[in-house]
Write an enzyme that holds these catalytic residues in place. Structure first.
Site, mmCIF file in Angstrom:
data_model
loop_
_atom_site.group_PDB
_atom_site.id
_atom_site.type_symbol
_atom_site.label_atom_id
_atom_site.label_comp_id
_atom_site.label_asym_id
_atom_site.label_seq_id
_atom_site.Cartn_x
_atom_site.Cartn_y
_atom_site.Cartn_z
ATOM 1 N N SER A 126 -2.580 -8.150 2.842
ATOM 2 C CA SER A 126 -2.929 -7.961 4.258
ATOM 3 C C SER A 126 -3.388 -9.268 4.904
ATOM 4 O O SER A 126 -3.031 -9.585 6.037
ATOM 5 C CB SER A 126 -4.045 -6.932 4.394
ATOM 6 O OG SER A 126 -3.625 -5.697 3.897
ATOM 7 N N ARG A 133 -1.730 -6.537 -8.292
ATOM 8 C CA ARG A 133 -0.583 -7.438 -8.117
ATOM 9 C C ARG A 133 -0.633 -8.466 -9.245
ATOM 10 O O ARG A 133 -0.275 -8.183 -10.363
ATOM 11 C CB ARG A 133 -0.633 -8.100 -6.735
ATOM 12 C CG ARG A 133 -0.342 -7.127 -5.598
ATOM 13 C CD ARG A 133 -0.785 -7.662 -4.275
ATOM 14 N NE ARG A 133 -2.198 -8.013 -4.333
ATOM 15 C CZ ARG A 133 -2.955 -8.329 -3.297
ATOM 16 N NH1 ARG A 133 -2.430 -8.378 -2.100
ATOM 17 N NH2 ARG A 133 -4.220 -8.621 -3.434
ATOM 18 N N HIS A 157 0.839 -1.206 0.000
ATOM 19 C CA HIS A 157 0.000 0.000 0.000
ATOM 20 C C HIS A 157 0.873 1.255 0.000
ATOM 21 O O HIS A 157 0.598 2.216 -0.733
ATOM 22 C CB HIS A 157 -0.899 0.022 1.251
ATOM 23 C CG HIS A 157 -1.871 -1.120 1.335
ATOM 24 N ND1 HIS A 157 -2.035 -1.895 2.464
ATOM 25 C CD2 HIS A 157 -2.747 -1.617 0.417
ATOM 26 C CE1 HIS A 157 -2.969 -2.808 2.248
ATOM 27 N NE2 HIS A 157 -3.409 -2.678 1.010
ATOM 28 N N LYS A 205 -16.517 -7.403 6.171
ATOM 29 C CA LYS A 205 -15.233 -8.033 6.471
ATOM 30 C C LYS A 205 -14.997 -7.987 7.968
ATOM 31 O O LYS A 205 -15.219 -6.952 8.611
ATOM 32 C CB LYS A 205 -14.097 -7.300 5.760
ATOM 33 C CG LYS A 205 -14.010 -7.636 4.292
ATOM 34 C CD LYS A 205 -12.680 -7.193 3.716
ATOM 35 C CE LYS A 205 -12.576 -7.536 2.250
ATOM 36 N NZ LYS A 205 -11.354 -7.015 1.642
HETATM 37 O O1 PNS Z 1 -8.806 -3.233 0.288
HETATM 38 P P1 PNS Z 1 -10.063 -3.805 -0.316
HETATM 39 O O2 PNS Z 1 -10.811 -4.625 0.704
HETATM 40 O O3 PNS Z 1 -9.802 -4.569 -1.592
HETATM 41 O O4 PNS Z 1 -10.985 -2.535 -0.717
HETATM 42 C C1 PNS Z 1 -12.275 -2.714 -1.245
HETATM 43 C C2 PNS Z 1 -13.067 -1.385 -1.241
HETATM 44 C C3 PNS Z 1 -13.099 -0.794 0.147
HETATM 45 C C4 PNS Z 1 -12.417 -0.406 -2.183
HETATM 46 C C5 PNS Z 1 -14.519 -1.722 -1.730
HETATM 47 O O5 PNS Z 1 -15.054 -2.743 -0.951
HETATM 48 C C6 PNS Z 1 -15.444 -0.519 -1.682
HETATM 49 O O6 PNS Z 1 -15.386 0.359 -2.540
HETATM 50 N N1 PNS Z 1 -16.295 -0.438 -0.645
HETATM 51 C C7 PNS Z 1 -17.261 0.645 -0.468
HETATM 52 C C8 PNS Z 1 -18.688 0.203 -0.797
HETATM 53 C C9 PNS Z 1 -18.933 0.254 -2.290
HETATM 54 O O7 PNS Z 1 -18.885 1.282 -2.926
HETATM 55 N N2 PNS Z 1 -19.204 -0.939 -2.860
HETATM 56 C C10 PNS Z 1 -19.398 -1.107 -4.277
HETATM 57 C C11 PNS Z 1 -18.071 -1.359 -4.986
HETATM 58 S S1 PNS Z 1 -18.312 -1.781 -6.672
#
Ligand code: PNS
Length: 163
Positions: A133, A95, A19, A43
Site C-alpha cells: 500500500s 510477502r 489483499h 499511522k
Molecule cells: O496493515 P497493517 O498496518 O500491517 O496492520 C497492522 C494491524 C492493524 C494488524 C496492527 O497494527 C494491529 O493489530 N493493530 C491493533 C492494535 C493492536 O492490537 N496492537 C498490538 C499488536 S501486537
C-alpha cells in the site's frame, strides 16, 4: 457446530490486489472471513477509516464469487476484537522475508495476550509479492501507473484524493 470465522486485519490504506488475493484464498478455507479495518491512530493514513471500509466493501461486492466476506472497523486491541467476534483465526499475508520479523513479533504478542485463536499466514501469490500500500500511494502521488496493483475502484478513489 459454530461457524469457523477468520479475521483478516489491516490498515488497508488502500486495499490492493495483494489483499484481495488473501481474501479470495482464505474464503475457501473458512466459513466466513471478516476483513477488519484498523483505526491505527499512529499511522497517517490517506483514507480515513470509513473511506477504507467503504472502498473494501465496494471491491468485495464486485467480486461475485466472494459471498462469505464481511467488512468491519475496529479500534483498540486486535485480540479483543477477534475474541468479541468468536473468530478461530487471524489471517496475515506474507510477502518477502522482510515482513517476517514484524509478523513474527505481532503473532507472538497476540498469542501471549490470548490463546483463543491462531494466527495463520498465507504466502502472497507470486504476482503479488511486491505489492505494498505504501508504495502504491507513493507511485500514484508521483504520477505513476498503479492499475496493476489495485482494483479499478481503488484507483478511482486515489484519483479523487488527488483533485
Ligand atoms: O496493515 P497493517 O498496518 O500491517 O496492520 C497492522 C494491524 C492493524 C494488524 C496492527 O497494527 C494491529 O493489530 N493493530 C491493533 C492494535 C493492536 O492490537 N496492537 C498490538 C499488536 S501486537
Amino acid at each position: 457446530m459454530s461457524k469457523k470465522i477468520a479475521v483478516y486485519p489491516g490498515t488497508f490504506d488502500p486495499f490492493t490486489f495483494g489483499h484481495l488475493d488473501v481474501v479470495r484464498r482464505a474464503s475457501k478455507l473458512f466459513e466466513k472471513i471478516i476483513v477488519s479495518v484498523a483505526e491505527n491512530k499512529n499511522k497517517n493514513s490517506l483514507f480515513n477509516i470509513n473511506e477504507r471500509r467503504d472502498i473494501i466493501q465496494k471491491v468485495i461486492s464486485n467480486e461475485h464469487e466472494l459471498n462469505n466476506i464481511e467488512i468491519k472497523v475496529f479500534s483498540g486491541l486486535l485480540v479483543d476484537h477477534v475474541n468479541d467476534l468468536g473468530a478461530v483465526a487471524v489471517l496475515r499475508g506474507l510477502r518477502a522475508l522482510s515482513d517476517f520479523e514484524y509478523e513474527f513479533q505481532m503473532a507472538g504478542i497476540n498469542a501471549r495476550l490470548s490463546n483463543e485463536f491462531e494466527t495463520i499466514f498465507l504466502m502472497a501469490s507470486e504476482n503479488q509479492q511486491f505489492v505494498a500500500s505504501r508504495l502504491v500511494k507513493e507511485i500514484h502521488s508521483l504520477g505513476g501507473d498503479v492499475s496493476s496493483f489495485v482494483p479499478s475502484i481503488v484507483l478511482g478513489h486515489l484519483e479523487s484524493k488527488k483533485k
